[in-house]
Motif scaffolding. Structure first.
Motif: not given
Ligand code: F6P
Length: 255
Positions: A125-132, A198, A201-202, A206
């Motif tokens: 996931l990219s940061e942008d996709t993650y947020q949306s 590390h 991001r997904t 958590q």
């Protein structure tokens, strides 16, 4: 398996339990690095343990990997726990479809006569996709289920093995190697003091969420995983270890 092996295993289990500060340790004979049957036995032992603690209407979160695939293969209905819900703990994490948490979760639910919810997110996931994506109602709903999990069953892997299996970028590989990461679980890479080097991001569970869950069961065997198991339990968020003889014997050498 002879009586002498049984008592030898009991001593080993106790030693590992005390040193890693766990509630429960179960050792199965053999080395799952070498024989597929040993991994199956590991899976069966995990299913037996799961059935010994599971009660009706509980939610079980699972991760991916070949050990968890063995758990799913050996899954059977419980004779007391009905209406359980199975969910993947986190997103895809770069595994092949057959070893993904979604696949394992659906198979476990089917065999346990339970229900399941899946998590469909791009991987990685990219940061942008993650947020949306975390704002999507369907994703929100399953994330809610995941956070309500009563039981978590998960794999532990060797850090570098997992980074390569996931075809991690050069940058990530470098981070993992220069940070001396030893183990991986839930998309987190840990060094031998249990420090996070590390994190993939997904969405989903958590590391912090694990402290609130009563039964967190790790399923990991094979001589090659001893260091990883030791490293993972340094940050101590799981309470039960289901492992094999080869990992256990290698593990206590390091104590
Ligand atoms: O990728 C999912 C996962 O559970 C990882 O967190 C873990 O390191 C790995 O699989 C274990 O895989 P295996 O059981 O195949 O060694």
């Amino acid at each position: 398996l002879f009586m002498s092996d049984l008592s030898e295993f009991n001593v080993l289990e106790q030693q590992i339990k005390d040193t890693l500060n766990l509630e429960h340790v179960i050792i199965t004979p053999g080395n799952s690095d070498e024989h597929a049957l040993v991994k199956q036995e590991l899976g069966k032992t995990a299913v037996d343990y799961l059935h010994s603690i599971l009660v009706s209407n509980q939610t079980v979160a699972v991760t991916g990997g070949t050990s968890m695939t063995a758990v799913a293969e050996m899954m059977r209905p419980s004779n007391h726990a009905v209406n359980c819900l199975f969910v993947p703990a986190r997103g895809g994490l770069g595994e092949r479809v057959e070893n993904q948490a979604n696949t394992i979760c659906a198979e476990m639910a089917k065999k346990a006569n339970g229900d399941y919810r899946l998590l469909y997110v791009p991987d990685p996931l990219s940061e942008d996709t993650y947020q949306s994506i975390i704002e999507e109602p369907s994703v929100k709903e399953i994330l809610h289920n995941i956070r309500q999990a009563n039981v978590v069953v998960h794999g532990i892997g060797d850090a570098l093995t997992m980074a390569k299996r996931r075809k991690a970028s050069e940058e990530v590989l470098h981070k993992i190697q220069s940070g001396n990461a030893v183990s991986e679980a839930f998309g987190y890479y840990f060094d031998d003091t249990g420090e996070v080097i590390h994190k993939v991001r997904t969405v989903g569970m958590q590391l912090e969420d694990l402290s609130k869950i009563k039964s967190v069961i790790a399923v990991a065997g094979g001589k090659s995983k001893a260091k990883a198991i030791h490293s993972y339990f340094k940050q101590g968020k799981s309470s039960v270890l289901i492992t094999d003889e080869a990992a256990a014997k290698e593990l206590i050498k390091g104590f």
